[in-house]
Motif scaffolding. Structure first.
Motif, mmCIF file in Angstrom:
data_model
loop_
_atom_site.group_PDB
_atom_site.id
_atom_site.type_symbol
_atom_site.label_atom_id
_atom_site.label_comp_id
_atom_site.label_asym_id
_atom_site.label_seq_id
_atom_site.Cartn_x
_atom_site.Cartn_y
_atom_site.Cartn_z
ATOM 1 N N TRP A 7 2.246 2.222 3.962
ATOM 2 C CA TRP A 7 1.290 3.095 4.888
ATOM 3 C C TRP A 7 1.580 3.622 6.170
ATOM 4 O O TRP A 7 1.336 4.224 6.603
ATOM 5 C CB TRP A 7 -0.003 2.565 4.628
ATOM 6 C CG TRP A 7 0.028 1.004 5.523
ATOM 7 C CD1 TRP A 7 0.246 -0.301 5.000
ATOM 8 C CD2 TRP A 7 -0.332 0.753 6.867
ATOM 9 N NE1 TRP A 7 0.285 -1.250 5.898
ATOM 10 C CE2 TRP A 7 -0.130 -0.555 7.119
ATOM 11 C CE3 TRP A 7 -0.573 1.622 7.931
ATOM 12 C CZ2 TRP A 7 -0.154 -1.200 8.454
ATOM 13 C CZ3 TRP A 7 -0.594 1.144 9.085
ATOM 14 C CH2 TRP A 7 -0.677 -0.466 9.345
ATOM 15 N N GLU B 113 -1.528 5.746 2.977
ATOM 16 C CA GLU B 113 -1.539 4.817 1.939
ATOM 17 C C GLU B 113 -2.331 5.058 0.689
ATOM 18 O O GLU B 113 -3.320 5.965 0.644
ATOM 19 C CB GLU B 113 -2.439 3.589 2.707
ATOM 20 C CG GLU B 113 -3.757 3.647 2.747
ATOM 21 C CD GLU B 113 -4.293 2.256 3.071
ATOM 22 O OE1 GLU B 113 -5.396 1.896 2.429
ATOM 23 O OE2 GLU B 113 -4.280 1.960 4.198
ATOM 24 N N ASN B 114 -1.818 4.584 -0.312
ATOM 25 C CA ASN B 114 -2.101 4.727 -1.705
ATOM 26 C C ASN B 114 -2.524 6.376 -2.045
ATOM 27 O O ASN B 114 -3.465 6.509 -2.627
ATOM 28 C CB ASN B 114 -3.644 4.227 -1.870
ATOM 29 C CG ASN B 114 -3.379 2.631 -2.005
ATOM 30 O OD1 ASN B 114 -2.472 2.308 -2.948
ATOM 31 N ND2 ASN B 114 -4.431 2.001 -1.366
ATOM 32 N N ASP C 207 -3.444 -0.335 -4.918
ATOM 33 C CA ASP C 207 -4.805 -0.897 -4.834
ATOM 34 C C ASP C 207 -5.736 -0.240 -5.798
ATOM 35 O O ASP C 207 -5.890 0.974 -5.527
ATOM 36 C CB ASP C 207 -5.327 -0.979 -3.485
ATOM 37 C CG ASP C 207 -4.696 -1.953 -2.447
ATOM 38 O OD1 ASP C 207 -4.660 -3.158 -2.727
ATOM 39 O OD2 ASP C 207 -3.999 -1.140 -1.574
ATOM 40 N N ARG D 19 0.849 -1.426 0.085
ATOM 41 C CA ARG D 19 -0.073 0.000 0.025
ATOM 42 C C ARG D 19 0.750 1.375 0.007
ATOM 43 O O ARG D 19 0.529 2.452 0.679
ATOM 44 C CB ARG D 19 -1.095 0.056 1.158
ATOM 45 C CG ARG D 19 -1.829 -1.055 1.139
ATOM 46 C CD ARG D 19 -3.048 -1.016 2.382
ATOM 47 N NE ARG D 19 -3.686 -2.235 2.648
ATOM 48 C CZ ARG D 19 -4.473 -2.525 3.577
ATOM 49 N NH1 ARG D 19 -4.816 -1.657 4.515
ATOM 50 N NH2 ARG D 19 -4.849 -3.732 3.796
ATOM 51 N N HIS E 296 -7.942 0.936 -1.629
ATOM 52 C CA HIS E 296 -7.905 -0.597 -1.182
ATOM 53 C C HIS E 296 -9.161 -0.950 -0.907
ATOM 54 O O HIS E 296 -9.541 -2.075 -1.158
ATOM 55 C CB HIS E 296 -7.016 -0.534 0.114
ATOM 56 C CG HIS E 296 -6.952 -2.331 0.846
ATOM 57 N ND1 HIS E 296 -7.735 -2.460 1.475
ATOM 58 C CD2 HIS E 296 -6.135 -2.978 0.568
ATOM 59 C CE1 HIS E 296 -7.619 -3.620 1.953
ATOM 60 N NE2 HIS E 296 -6.380 -4.331 1.092
#
Length: 313
Positions: free
Chosen positions: A62, A67-68, A87, A59, A100
């Protein structure tokens, strides 16, 4: 050839040669011939006998950032991570974004299912840090991430197999096709039928749960039909003998990817244990099970360990 033609050719070829040097020197800058970081990563991924171990940031790493997000991507690049796991989900108006969960509830200050929300409505939300603090960061599109990562890092697209066509179109548009790592749980015949046109353009890795019946036969089938560069393998117990048998079968054929995010993905070898004893976790997977890619929630810790062992630059 006549004597006149021979004289004409003798005089003309050196002139062409000199002119050619000038054309080449103008049209092909020296820097374009220099290998990129992606070139070096691909050379490792395509070498089943490599001793280098590649680090995959789950991710986007994270624990160190959001994250992301754009920030997590840049953090992974700056840290020296080799692969960033992303994701992907599709909005109601068919925009591919980084997310995600099925909903945006956990990672943003908004609510609702990604598939039922427009991109604009999601873009108006702010991402949360891992402690739930609301940041000023927005949800990025996959296309934006592709543009920012070009030539810098490999990209593992998770939850994206059913969107293979769309992802590959974006990858071609942004010039990152060769940076893509796609994975899936489908059998070899299904992959051949649905993703065949892309297999030679990207790195495809089957995901195989070694605890399931027929796991070794599935790996042998993939080896015969597609000869993947690597396999992502899962097993719950350290007492299982299958990882050792698979290690021996894949030696010299394909690389092995293991996950250390939590207990039970690679037996009892996981990141939180590595805080106390990295050798017991990462060293075991590398030396005993021949892992050459490790996906982790603690990329900085894994990089530090690998550099001390001479397994990473």
């Amino acid at each position: 050839m006549t004597m006149r033609a021979m004289i004409h050719t003798t005089l003309f070829i050196p002139l062409l040669f000199l002119l050619g040097i000038g054309v080449l020197s103008c049209s092909r800058p020296v820097q374009e011939s220099q290998p990129t970081r992606v070139d070096s990563l691909l050379s490792v991924l395509n070498d089943p006998n490599t001793e280098t171990v590649l680090v995959v940031a789950h991710r986007g790493g994270w624990r160190n950032t959001v994250e992301n997000s754009f920030e997590s991507l840049q953090n992974a690049i700056d840290m020296g991570v080799d692969v960033v796991e992303l994701d992907v989900r599709r909005t109601a108006d068919s925009v591919l974004i980084l997310m995600h969960d099925v909903t945006i509830d956990r990672t943003t200050n908004g609510k609702g299912k990604v598939s039922e929300l427009s991109f604009d409505s999601i873009r108006n939300c702010f991402l949360k840090a891992n402690d739930s603090t609301i940041t000023t960061l927005r949800v990025p599109t996959l296309e934006e991430i592709f543009v920012r990562s070009r030539g810098k890092i490999m990209l593992n697209i998770d939850k994206g197999y059913k969107m293979f066509d769309e992802i590959m179109a974006l990858a071609a548009k942004t010039g990152v096709t060769r940076q893509i790592i796609m994975k899936g749980n489908e059998d070899a015949a299904h992959v051949q039928a649905t993703a065949g046109p892309y297999i030679d353009s990207v790195i495809y890795m089957p995901i195989v749960n070694l605890d399931e019946a027929g796991a070794e036969a599935a790996i042998a089938d993939f080896d015969t039909k597609l000869h993947p560069a690597a396999y992502e393998l899962l097993f719950k117990s350290d007492t299982s003998r299958i990882p050792t048998r698979v290690r021996d079968f894949l030696s010299g054929r394909s690389l092995i990817w293991y996950n250390t995010m939590w207990n039970g993905m690679s037996g009892a070898r996981y990141d939180d244990q590595a805080l106390d004893d990295a050798t017991r976790v990462y060293g075991y997977l590398i030396d005993s099970l021949n892992a050459r890619l490790i996906q982790t929630d603690r990329p900085a810790l894994l990089l530090e360990y690998l550099r001390k062992c001479g397994r990473h630059d």
